[in-house]
Design an enzyme around this catalytic site. Structure first.
Site, PDB file in Angstrom:
ATOM      1  N   HIS A  39       0.825  -1.209   0.000  1.00  0.00           N
ATOM      2  CA  HIS A  39       0.000   0.000   0.000  1.00  0.00           C
ATOM      3  C   HIS A  39       0.865   1.268   0.000  1.00  0.00           C
ATOM      4  O   HIS A  39       1.603   1.509   0.947  1.00  0.00           O
ATOM      5  CB  HIS A  39      -0.870  -0.038   1.263  1.00  0.00           C
ATOM      6  CG  HIS A  39      -1.790   1.115   1.422  1.00  0.00           C
ATOM      7  ND1 HIS A  39      -1.746   1.959   2.499  1.00  0.00           N
ATOM      8  CD2 HIS A  39      -2.805   1.558   0.640  1.00  0.00           C
ATOM      9  CE1 HIS A  39      -2.683   2.868   2.395  1.00  0.00           C
ATOM     10  NE2 HIS A  39      -3.349   2.649   1.279  1.00  0.00           N
ATOM     11  N   ARG A  40       0.768   2.044  -1.073  1.00  0.00           N
ATOM     12  CA  ARG A  40       1.637   3.216  -1.287  1.00  0.00           C
ATOM     13  C   ARG A  40       3.109   2.772  -1.250  1.00  0.00           C
ATOM     14  O   ARG A  40       3.973   3.511  -0.772  1.00  0.00           O
ATOM     15  CB  ARG A  40       1.385   4.304  -0.229  1.00  0.00           C
ATOM     16  CG  ARG A  40      -0.102   4.635  -0.022  1.00  0.00           C
ATOM     17  CD  ARG A  40      -0.336   5.703   1.035  1.00  0.00           C
ATOM     18  NE  ARG A  40      -1.728   5.736   1.459  1.00  0.00           N
ATOM     19  CZ  ARG A  40      -2.196   6.397   2.503  1.00  0.00           C
ATOM     20  NH1 ARG A  40      -1.379   7.137   3.234  1.00  0.00           N
ATOM     21  NH2 ARG A  40      -3.473   6.356   2.826  1.00  0.00           N
ATOM     22  N   GLU A  66       0.760  -0.362  -4.714  1.00  0.00           N
ATOM     23  CA  GLU A  66      -0.420   0.487  -4.894  1.00  0.00           C
ATOM     24  C   GLU A  66       0.062   1.920  -4.927  1.00  0.00           C
ATOM     25  O   GLU A  66       0.917   2.311  -4.107  1.00  0.00           O
ATOM     26  CB  GLU A  66      -1.413   0.275  -3.742  1.00  0.00           C
ATOM     27  CG  GLU A  66      -2.754   0.943  -3.961  1.00  0.00           C
ATOM     28  CD  GLU A  66      -2.973   2.226  -3.154  1.00  0.00           C
ATOM     29  OE1 GLU A  66      -4.050   2.815  -3.277  1.00  0.00           O
ATOM     30  OE2 GLU A  66      -2.044   2.666  -2.439  1.00  0.00           O
ATOM     31  N   ASP A  68      -1.051   6.263  -5.711  1.00  0.00           N
ATOM     32  CA  ASP A  68      -2.131   7.252  -5.812  1.00  0.00           C
ATOM     33  C   ASP A  68      -1.715   8.305  -6.833  1.00  0.00           C
ATOM     34  O   ASP A  68      -0.657   8.928  -6.690  1.00  0.00           O
ATOM     35  CB  ASP A  68      -2.347   7.927  -4.455  1.00  0.00           C
ATOM     36  CG  ASP A  68      -2.758   6.926  -3.395  1.00  0.00           C
ATOM     37  OD1 ASP A  68      -3.901   6.456  -3.445  1.00  0.00           O
ATOM     38  OD2 ASP A  68      -1.915   6.600  -2.521  1.00  0.00           O
ATOM     39  N   HIS A  81      -0.500  10.731  -2.119  1.00  0.00           N
ATOM     40  CA  HIS A  81      -1.811  10.351  -1.581  1.00  0.00           C
ATOM     41  C   HIS A  81      -2.701  11.538  -1.239  1.00  0.00           C
ATOM     42  O   HIS A  81      -3.841  11.640  -1.696  1.00  0.00           O
ATOM     43  CB  HIS A  81      -1.656   9.478  -0.340  1.00  0.00           C
ATOM     44  CG  HIS A  81      -2.965   9.120   0.274  1.00  0.00           C
ATOM     45  ND1 HIS A  81      -3.591   9.899   1.232  1.00  0.00           N
ATOM     46  CD2 HIS A  81      -3.809   8.086   0.034  1.00  0.00           C
ATOM     47  CE1 HIS A  81      -4.734   9.356   1.562  1.00  0.00           C
ATOM     48  NE2 HIS A  81      -4.900   8.254   0.851  1.00  0.00           N
ATOM     49  N   GLU A 140      -4.407   3.881  -8.230  1.00  0.00           N
ATOM     50  CA  GLU A 140      -5.615   4.560  -7.746  1.00  0.00           C
ATOM     51  C   GLU A 140      -5.669   5.973  -8.288  1.00  0.00           C
ATOM     52  O   GLU A 140      -4.705   6.736  -8.145  1.00  0.00           O
ATOM     53  CB  GLU A 140      -5.659   4.601  -6.208  1.00  0.00           C
ATOM     54  CG  GLU A 140      -6.923   5.348  -5.759  1.00  0.00           C
ATOM     55  CD  GLU A 140      -7.110   5.493  -4.255  1.00  0.00           C
ATOM     56  OE1 GLU A 140      -6.404   4.822  -3.477  1.00  0.00           O
ATOM     57  OE2 GLU A 140      -7.979   6.310  -3.881  1.00  0.00           O
ATOM     58  N   LYS A 142      -6.749   9.233  -7.403  1.00  0.00           N
ATOM     59  CA  LYS A 142      -7.118   9.863  -6.134  1.00  0.00           C
ATOM     60  C   LYS A 142      -7.802  11.204  -6.392  1.00  0.00           C
ATOM     61  O   LYS A 142      -7.254  12.057  -7.087  1.00  0.00           O
ATOM     62  CB  LYS A 142      -5.840  10.047  -5.288  1.00  0.00           C
ATOM     63  CG  LYS A 142      -6.035  10.713  -3.966  1.00  0.00           C
ATOM     64  CD  LYS A 142      -6.997   9.970  -3.062  1.00  0.00           C
ATOM     65  CE  LYS A 142      -6.417   8.744  -2.411  1.00  0.00           C
ATOM     66  NZ  LYS A 142      -7.440   7.918  -1.715  1.00  0.00           N
ATOM     67  N   ASP A 265       0.412  -1.990   4.449  1.00  0.00           N
ATOM     68  CA  ASP A 265       1.635  -1.188   4.607  1.00  0.00           C
ATOM     69  C   ASP A 265       2.826  -2.092   4.908  1.00  0.00           C
ATOM     70  O   ASP A 265       3.976  -1.670   4.758  1.00  0.00           O
ATOM     71  CB  ASP A 265       1.480  -0.207   5.788  1.00  0.00           C
ATOM     72  CG  ASP A 265       0.480   0.909   5.512  1.00  0.00           C
ATOM     73  OD1 ASP A 265      -0.062   0.958   4.398  1.00  0.00           O
ATOM     74  OD2 ASP A 265       0.255   1.729   6.427  1.00  0.00           O
TER      75      ASP A 265
HETATM   76  O1  G3P Z   1      -5.834   0.627  -2.064  1.00  0.00           O
HETATM   77  C1  G3P Z   1      -6.755   0.974  -1.115  1.00  0.00           C
HETATM   78  C2  G3P Z   1      -6.461   2.226  -0.365  1.00  0.00           C
HETATM   79  O2  G3P Z   1      -5.342   2.858  -0.910  1.00  0.00           O
HETATM   80  C3  G3P Z   1      -7.565   3.182  -0.309  1.00  0.00           C
HETATM   81  O3  G3P Z   1      -7.393   4.164   0.644  1.00  0.00           O
HETATM   82  O4  G3P Z   1      -6.864   6.412   1.458  1.00  0.00           O
HETATM   83  O5  G3P Z   1      -5.083   4.707   1.380  1.00  0.00           O
HETATM   84  O6  G3P Z   1      -5.921   5.716  -0.716  1.00  0.00           O
HETATM   85  P1  G3P Z   1      -6.261   5.285   0.676  1.00  0.00           P
HETATM   86 CA    CA Z   2      -4.645   4.569  -2.287  1.00  0.00          CA
END
Ligand code: G3P
Ligand code: CA
Length: 277
Positions: A39-40, A66, A68, A81, A140, A142, A265
């Site tokens: 994640h990120r 992942e 953004d 993000h 994503e 965003k 994470d």
């Molecule tokens: O991949 C799911 C997650 O990234 C969504 O929430 O706020 O971390 O972008 P957020």
């Molecule tokens: Ca995200």
């Protein structure tokens, strides 16, 4: 159901008796394999949405990073993000109000630790070029409502690199903005699309059936995941990826729920064999 191939896979699985399905899962391990999505990037260990975090995810052998995606004032797609730079950099202001040069001048690493000072906000192009074919990329969009036309721009970057063909590159696109996802699906029909939500209101039969007309993934926060929801999503021919794992308990819960991907994470919480490299 959106994708023919996905439908064929499900049809094949349904031809098997419950015993055969369980046997296949036990013997091949394949049916129960889930993707480990950093994640990120591996943001538990390095500053989110930076090359340091993405490289760390690769080193840890995550299946996907992942990212953004947003847009600078002068039209460059960038990976960050928050809609402002305040939390993760030494600057202030909204991403949309800063030029790419201004964004590039910021330190996007020090907030996580001095050893990361000098990390930059990456451009979308840079991330695609550096990681294509090396690790999957869950993209994503965003807050796309702030960036009119960003759907076509993201699609164009992928097309230019021949990354709109899913068999060669593990690419998935997702957003909390469902209108954006409908547009993305029309622009890139061969790329898997995901809808993000943390709202239970989006888990009704009616809502899920509507998502299944244009999405391949239903991606909820783990607080609204249940076995019943996983089964409903699968019955509609979609996969389910859930977020954001920051504890061993949350990882185990999602493994038990048999989701298709776990967004975390800490990739090693999901697969302890990975270790922190
Ligand atoms: O991949 C799911 C997650 O990234 C969504 O929430 O706020 O971390 O972008 P957020
Ligand atoms: Ca995200």
């Amino acid at each position: 159901m959106k994708k023919t191939l996905l439908g064929a896979g499900i049809a094949f699985t349904l031809l098997l008796s419950p015993f055969q399905q369980a046997f296949a899962a036990e013997t091949t391990g394949e049916l129960r394999k889930f993707d480990n999505v950093a994640h990120r990037g591996a943001s538990g260990y390095a500053p989110e949405n930076t090359i340091a975090a993405f490289d760390k995810a690769r080193a840890m052998k995550a299946d996907y990073i992942e990212i953004d995606v947003q847009r600078s004032k002068d039209g460059k797609l960038v990976v960050i993000h928050d809609t402002s730079v305040n939390r993760t950099t030494d600057g202030t202001g909204y991403v949309k109000d800063l030029t790419y040069e201004q964004l590039q001048s910021l330190d996007a690493g020090s907030f996580k630790g001095e050893q990361f000072s000098g990390e930059k906000i990456p451009s979308f192009e840079e991330v695609l070029d550096r990681y294509r074919g090396k690790i999957g990329i869950l993209i994503e969009l965003k807050a796309p409502e702030l960036y009119p036309g960003i759907e076509e721009e993201v699609a164009q970057e992928l097309r230019e690199r021949n990354m709109d063909k899913p068999q060669d590159n593990k690419i998935i696109i997702q957003s909390f903005n469902f209108e954006t996802m409908k547009k993305m699906n029309a622009l890139l029909p061969k790329i898997p699309m995901g809808v993000l939500t943390s709202s239970k209101a989006h888990t009704t039969d009616q809502a899920l059936e509507e998502f299944a007309t244009y999405a391949d993934y239903f991606n909820p926060s783990y607080g609204i995941v249940s076995k019943e929801l996983v089964d409903k999503v699968h019955a509609l021919g979609m996969k389910i990826s859930s977020w954001t794992v920051r504890s061993h308990e949350a990882a185990q819960f999602l493994i038990d729920m048999k989701v298709d991907a776990i967004i975390t994470d800490y990739p090693d919480y999901v697969d302890p064999r990975m270790g922190v490299k």
